[in-house]
Design a protein around this motif. Sequence first.
Motif, PDB file in Angstrom:
ATOM      1  N   LEU A   1      92.347 -53.352  30.898  1.00  0.00           N
ATOM      2  CA  LEU A   1      91.031 -53.981  30.853  1.00  0.00           C
ATOM      3  C   LEU A   1      91.081 -55.251  30.005  1.00  0.00           C
ATOM      4  CD1 LEU A   1      88.691 -50.863  30.490  1.00  0.00           C
ATOM      5  CD2 LEU A   1      89.097 -52.230  32.517  1.00  0.00           C
ATOM      6  N   ALA A   2      91.827 -55.180  28.909  1.00  0.00           N
ATOM      7  CA  ALA A   2      91.962 -56.370  28.059  1.00  0.00           C
ATOM      8  C   ALA A   2      92.670 -57.487  28.827  1.00  0.00           C
ATOM      9  CB  ALA A   2      92.728 -56.025  26.789  1.00  0.00           C
ATOM     10  N   LEU A   3      93.708 -57.113  29.570  1.00  0.00           N
ATOM     11  CA  LEU A   3      94.452 -58.091  30.359  1.00  0.00           C
ATOM     12  C   LEU A   3      93.539 -58.741  31.401  1.00  0.00           C
ATOM     13  CD1 LEU A   3      97.496 -58.635  30.075  1.00  0.00           C
ATOM     14  CD2 LEU A   3      97.835 -57.316  32.162  1.00  0.00           C
ATOM     15  N   GLY A   4      92.736 -57.905  32.064  1.00  0.00           N
ATOM     16  CA  GLY A   4      91.790 -58.417  33.047  1.00  0.00           C
ATOM     17  C   GLY A   4      90.791 -59.362  32.400  1.00  0.00           C
ATOM     18  N   ALA A   5      90.330 -58.969  31.203  1.00  0.00           N
ATOM     19  CA  ALA A   5      89.362 -59.806  30.492  1.00  0.00           C
ATOM     20  C   ALA A   5      89.982 -61.157  30.140  1.00  0.00           C
ATOM     21  CB  ALA A   5      88.887 -59.086  29.229  1.00  0.00           C
ATOM     22  N   ILE A   6      91.246 -61.132  29.721  1.00  0.00           N
ATOM     23  CA  ILE A   6      91.916 -62.395  29.386  1.00  0.00           C
ATOM     24  C   ILE A   6      92.049 -63.253  30.641  1.00  0.00           C
ATOM     25  CG2 ILE A   6      94.093 -63.408  28.626  1.00  0.00           C
ATOM     26  CD1 ILE A   6      94.403 -60.968  26.771  1.00  0.00           C
ATOM     27  N   ALA A   7      92.405 -62.598  31.760  1.00  0.00           N
ATOM     28  CA  ALA A   7      92.569 -63.341  33.014  1.00  0.00           C
ATOM     29  C   ALA A   7      91.258 -64.017  33.406  1.00  0.00           C
ATOM     30  CB  ALA A   7      93.052 -62.408  34.120  1.00  0.00           C
ATOM     31  N   ILE A   8      90.158 -63.249  33.320  1.00  0.00           N
ATOM     32  CA  ILE A   8      88.863 -63.830  33.699  1.00  0.00           C
ATOM     33  C   ILE A   8      88.483 -64.951  32.736  1.00  0.00           C
ATOM     34  CG2 ILE A   8      86.406 -63.372  33.955  1.00  0.00           C
ATOM     35  CD1 ILE A   8      87.000 -60.736  35.075  1.00  0.00           C
ATOM     36  N   GLY A   9      88.738 -64.691  31.440  1.00  0.00           N
ATOM     37  CA  GLY A   9      88.440 -65.721  30.445  1.00  0.00           C
ATOM     38  C   GLY A   9      89.199 -67.002  30.735  1.00  0.00           C
ATOM     39  N   SER A  10      90.462 -66.843  31.145  1.00  0.00           N
ATOM     40  CA  SER A  10      91.277 -68.038  31.390  1.00  0.00           C
ATOM     41  C   SER A  10      90.848 -68.759  32.659  1.00  0.00           C
ATOM     42  CB  SER A  10      92.755 -67.665  31.466  1.00  0.00           C
ATOM     43  OG  SER A  10      92.994 -66.930  32.637  1.00  0.00           O
ATOM     44  N   SER A  11      90.035 -68.085  33.505  1.00  0.00           N
ATOM     45  CA  SER A  11      89.583 -68.756  34.730  1.00  0.00           C
ATOM     46  C   SER A  11      88.640 -69.912  34.396  1.00  0.00           C
ATOM     47  CB  SER A  11      88.886 -67.766  35.664  1.00  0.00           C
ATOM     48  OG  SER A  11      87.623 -67.422  35.146  1.00  0.00           O
ATOM     49  N   LEU A  12      88.140 -69.909  33.133  1.00  0.00           N
ATOM     50  CA  LEU A  12      87.288 -71.025  32.714  1.00  0.00           C
ATOM     51  C   LEU A  12      88.047 -72.345  32.723  1.00  0.00           C
ATOM     52  CD1 LEU A  12      85.190 -69.625  29.738  1.00  0.00           C
ATOM     53  CD2 LEU A  12      84.386 -70.279  31.998  1.00  0.00           C
ATOM     54  N   SER A  13      89.389 -72.230  32.616  1.00  0.00           N
ATOM     55  CA  SER A  13      90.182 -73.457  32.541  1.00  0.00           C
ATOM     56  C   SER A  13      90.538 -74.005  33.921  1.00  0.00           C
ATOM     57  CB  SER A  13      91.477 -73.169  31.774  1.00  0.00           C
ATOM     58  OG  SER A  13      92.286 -72.318  32.548  1.00  0.00           O
ATOM     59  N   PHE A  14      90.048 -73.372  34.986  1.00  0.00           N
ATOM     60  CA  PHE A  14      90.431 -73.820  36.334  1.00  0.00           C
ATOM     61  C   PHE A  14      90.141 -75.297  36.604  1.00  0.00           C
ATOM     62  CE2 PHE A  14      90.376 -69.400  38.550  1.00  0.00           C
ATOM     63  CZ  PHE A  14      91.510 -69.081  37.830  1.00  0.00           C
ATOM     64  N   PRO A  15      88.973 -75.817  36.189  1.00  0.00           N
ATOM     65  CA  PRO A  15      88.693 -77.227  36.525  1.00  0.00           C
ATOM     66  C   PRO A  15      89.737 -78.198  35.983  1.00  0.00           C
ATOM     67  CG  PRO A  15      86.712 -76.136  35.759  1.00  0.00           C
ATOM     68  CD  PRO A  15      87.831 -75.178  35.530  1.00  0.00           C
ATOM     69  N   VAL A  16      90.407 -77.846  34.874  1.00  0.00           N
ATOM     70  CA  VAL A  16      91.382 -78.787  34.319  1.00  0.00           C
ATOM     71  C   VAL A  16      92.784 -78.538  34.866  1.00  0.00           C
ATOM     72  CG1 VAL A  16      90.055 -79.162  32.219  1.00  0.00           C
ATOM     73  CG2 VAL A  16      91.781 -77.357  32.261  1.00  0.00           C
ATOM     74  N   LEU A  17      92.951 -77.478  35.683  1.00  0.00           N
ATOM     75  CA  LEU A  17      94.273 -77.244  36.263  1.00  0.00           C
ATOM     76  C   LEU A  17      94.537 -78.286  37.342  1.00  0.00           C
ATOM     77  CD1 LEU A  17      94.641 -73.376  36.810  1.00  0.00           C
ATOM     78  CD2 LEU A  17      95.778 -74.819  35.138  1.00  0.00           C
ATOM     79  N   PRO A  18      95.749 -78.815  37.426  1.00  0.00           N
ATOM     80  CA  PRO A  18      96.058 -79.752  38.515  1.00  0.00           C
ATOM     81  C   PRO A  18      95.970 -79.030  39.868  1.00  0.00           C
ATOM     82  CG  PRO A  18      98.027 -79.176  37.261  1.00  0.00           C
ATOM     83  CD  PRO A  18      96.872 -78.619  36.513  1.00  0.00           C
ATOM     84  N   PRO A  19      95.534 -79.726  40.894  1.00  0.00           N
ATOM     85  CA  PRO A  19      95.355 -79.108  42.221  1.00  0.00           C
ATOM     86  C   PRO A  19      96.620 -78.431  42.730  1.00  0.00           C
ATOM     87  CG  PRO A  19      94.498 -81.337  42.185  1.00  0.00           C
ATOM     88  CD  PRO A  19      95.187 -81.141  40.884  1.00  0.00           C
ATOM     89  N   ALA A  20      97.772 -78.921  42.276  1.00  0.00           N
ATOM     90  CA  ALA A  20      99.027 -78.341  42.741  1.00  0.00           C
ATOM     91  C   ALA A  20      99.149 -76.870  42.323  1.00  0.00           C
ATOM     92  CB  ALA A  20     100.210 -79.134  42.190  1.00  0.00           C
ATOM     93  N   LEU A  21      98.419 -76.509  41.266  1.00  0.00           N
ATOM     94  CA  LEU A  21      98.516 -75.134  40.777  1.00  0.00           C
ATOM     95  C   LEU A  21      97.424 -74.245  41.379  1.00  0.00           C
ATOM     96  CD1 LEU A  21      99.385 -75.716  37.013  1.00  0.00           C
ATOM     97  CD2 LEU A  21     100.861 -74.846  38.811  1.00  0.00           C
TER      98      LEU A  21
END
Lengths: 248, 245
Positions: free
Chosen positions: B183-203
């Motif tokens: 559950l913690a891992l899932g929470a971290i994954a969802i939290g990190s989805s906030l950074s999607f706009p700054v990810l380069p399109p290639a990723l």
Amino acid sequence: MPIPAKAFQRWLHGIAPHTSTSDICRVSGIKRTTLAQQLVRGKVAEATVVSISRAYHVNPVSALAAFDAYSQLADAHPPTRSELVSQISTPDLLRAVLARSAADPGGVPAAAAPAGSSTLDPAPHATSVKNWVEAIDDGELRHRVSAATGIAPQNYSAQLTANRLAPELAVATSLAAGVGPASGLVATGLVTEAEAGWPPGARQSALDSLSEGELTTLAGDRLQTLGRALRRQEHDHEKTEKIWENLG
Amino acid sequence: MIEILQWSTLTVCGLVATARVPSALKGMNRTLFYIFALMTFAILLSIQAPYFAIDQALGGVNAANLLLRFVIFAAIFFVGLRVTRGFGADDAYRLLTGQVGMAVLGLISLAVIVLFLLMDTAGSSAGMGSVAIKDARNGLLVEYYGAAGRAYPAYVSLVLLPAMVRACRSNIPLLVRVAAFLLALGAIAIGSSLSFPVLPPALGSVEFVINYTAVLCFVIGLALIWVAKLWSERSGPRQKTSTAK
């Protein structure tokens, strides 16, 4: 550290020459696969040596002393009084408290507790490892063991709490405390009191030599620790129940 | 590769949801069944083919995507509710159901709806890909819309995370600790989805992997707690440990 397979084979040849491995396993009650695995890995567990020694009527402590890592086991000391008392189980201590007050309701120290009225449970008991280390600890013992063996203090504490202690750590602890090197093996249950050279009835006489105050304080300490452990367990159990109630 | 991940996640969610049907019928923790069912539905809506079919039925204006956002909100809200209750994280529970939690949910929902209405949403496509490439304005709006949709799950995840870390380090049964770790891992994954706009399109594929990892972690974690309970019931009343002698 476990015993090197080569040294073990040499030793085995000494005490049971011309005996097949399967015979040795049958006589000593070790599973064949267990021994085979230990030999293949090149490391034989101390418990294996102890079982085989017993089966061939060799004293397990002197058998272990034949190996380099355990050569210190050769010089035996008698156990100290606090070590002996530490290896008395909490129920036995409580029985002793009750027996004394029954024998002497006035509260004056009894001359002699009714000897032989009850026999003590053999060591080890449910918290014998921790009680043993506490009995020989001068306050710096854990630190010295950790420095001598390289074990992290929290791992050492975790073993004590689980009432376990690896044999080499048990011996290292004895040496660091300056007590008989085999005492730790008694506390961990690897060898018996008699095998470690503790005189018969030594624990009973150590118990009898405690004053009323010493005995009561000791029993009280044990009860308090036990109470804390039980409370912790109950608390964990309640937490688990709650998780299952909501998510099960 | 991504297709495999999508369909296998759907299968796992569907299986767990189905497995919960009998206990849901018996009235045991129905919320858990709803969580699994909602997650299954959300995964279904995130895959192109089923999305297209459902959205066509809803008028072909990507209303299914809006539906998907609120399905996710509902699922994550119930996850937060049950998990904070179960793990005794009263402070986290208040952060989800109290005024702060309701305000966050309300504001984000409003933002999602307003952004959706501002877009020209004609033309079904999962992830609103075809809407984003219409023009610069729609592209930007899709970006904001996606960010708003990820914000609420991220809020719940961040609220849950401390309680899960605490549970991992406590003395509860091992399986439950593994579940808390997932559950913690899932929470971290969802939290990190906030950074999607700054990810380069290639990723772009990284985003997929993170999303489905998060869902899988939550579903398997929750299912594991259930398994742990069944396990302990089968092995009878708890044995006393050495200290209880």
